[in-house]
Write an enzyme that holds these catalytic residues in place. Structure first.
Site, PDB file in Angstrom:
ATOM      1  CD  GLU A   1       7.606  69.570  95.250  1.00 26.60           C
ATOM      2  OE1 GLU A   1       8.339  68.700  95.729  1.00 26.60           O
ATOM      3  OE2 GLU A   1       6.746  69.308  94.381  1.00 26.60           O
ATOM      4  CD  GLU A   2       5.066  68.213  91.531  1.00 23.74           C
ATOM      5  OE1 GLU A   2       6.079  67.528  91.298  1.00 23.74           O
ATOM      6  OE2 GLU A   2       4.110  67.811  92.204  1.00 23.74           O
TER       7      GLU A   2
HETATM    8 ZN    ZN Z   1       4.070  67.196  95.635  1.00 18.89          ZN
END
Ligand code: ZN
Length: 332
Positions: A110-111
């Site tokens: 996600e990052e």
């Molecule tokens: Zn996050």
């Protein structure tokens, strides 16, 4: 938290979660995203209507967990391993009340590029999901909107020459500086709901030596979108006026999430997996902790906020499962 899981290195934490959830009696699947990255998908029935979700990866560097009476410190405390713990606890409490129409989705990457979120859409269980409660640190408020992120590079080219004879060359750095100055002077749009568009000139590089007119330069820019991307890209193109080129790195547009009565609401400025989790029903966003300490060396979460999050997740799931009469409304 003590299993490092910087983006790209989530395999071990995924195995840990799989084993832990299986030991509690969940059906758990690992969904391959890359050679050593797997999303974790857990459920109690064939097609839960509500999923709780967040990401397993963290930003670097890994910081070991520690605690005192009030807080838990370390990487992932609020972004987002504390959230995983709060969601699993809430789900287990709901189970004890006989509510099994819930699932858990924990993504990788996600990052960085949200490849975990994108891959999650391919899982057939998504089709039955009506509500996706995503967790990111929102101070336990319900995020009813999140700004988008438009990441791009601006590149300029010139002509190298001996610095004592500038008339023989053409400075790419000076062109880039002019463009960046124009960007800083530009008033980008405000949106009544999402707020202001903000621009960060995050990286800048170029040139070859002090005594050479620089033939190349580039800047990396992240724009927090409050409108669609197109008008912003058009504005950039017209201010660059052929002096440089744009390379788009990634873009997620601003998203509105479901508003639910009885929860404190706000618009958040950061981007989440939500724009990519397009097959998982209506998105909601809520999580303990502050985005202002996420990604810092001082990341922490208050223990009382984790406990509050358990209560909020539980209430939210119950409300969504009885959505017909629970006062759930679309944000306007
Ligand atoms: Zn996050």
């Amino acid at each position: 938290m003590n299993i490092p899981s910087v983006s790209g290195d989530e395999e071990a934490v995924g195995f840990y979660l799989r084993d832990y959830l299986q030991s509690l009696g969940w059906t758990v699947e690992l969904q391959a995203v890359s050679g050593n990255q797997n999303n974790v998908i857990a459920y109690l029935n064939d097609g839960p209507r509500v999923f709780l979700s967040t990401h397993m990866d963290t930003v670097p560097p890994f910081i070991e967990a520690s605690e005192d009476d009030e807080k838990i410190y370390g990487r992932g405390a609020c972004d987002a391993k504390g959230i995983i713990a709060a969601q699993i606890t809430a789900a287990e409490q709901l189970r004890k009340e006989g509510i099994e129409d819930i699932g858990l989705l924990y993504t990788v990457e996600e990052e960085r590029a949200s490849t975990g979120g994108k891959t999650a859409n391919l899982h057939p269980i998504a089709a039955k999901c009506e509500y996706m409660i995503n967790g990111e640190p929102t101070d336990n408020d319900l995020g009813i909107g999140s700004k988008g992120t438009f990441r791009l590079k601006i590149r300029t080219t010139g002509k190298a020459a001996h610095s004592a004879y500038p008339e023989e060359g053409d400075s790419a750095i000076e062109k880039l500086l002019d463009i960046l100055e124009d960007i800083r002077r530009t008033k980008f749009p405000n949106d009544d709901f999402f707020g202001g568009t903000t621009v960060n000139i995050g990286t800048i590089e170029g040139g070859t030596a002090l005594n050479v007119i620089p033939p190349k330069a580039e800047a990396g820019i992240a724009i927090r979108l409050t409108t669609k991307r197109q008008p912003i890209e058009d504005a950039l193109m017209s201010l660059i006026r052929g002096r440089g080129e744009i390379e788009v790195l990634s873009c997620s547009e601003p998203v509105r999430m479901l508003a639910v009565e009885g929860f404190k609401q706000k618009v958040v400025r950061f981007t989440t997996d939500i724009p990519y989790l397009t097959k998982w029903g209506q998105p909601l966003l809520l999580g303990p902790g502050s985005i202002l300490v996420a990604h810092t060396k001082d990341e922490f979460v208050l223990k009382k906020d984790l406990e509050e999050a358990v209560r909020l997740y539980r209430n939210l799931v119950k409300k969504l499962l009885n959505a017909e009469n629970a006062g759930v409304e679309e944000s306007k």
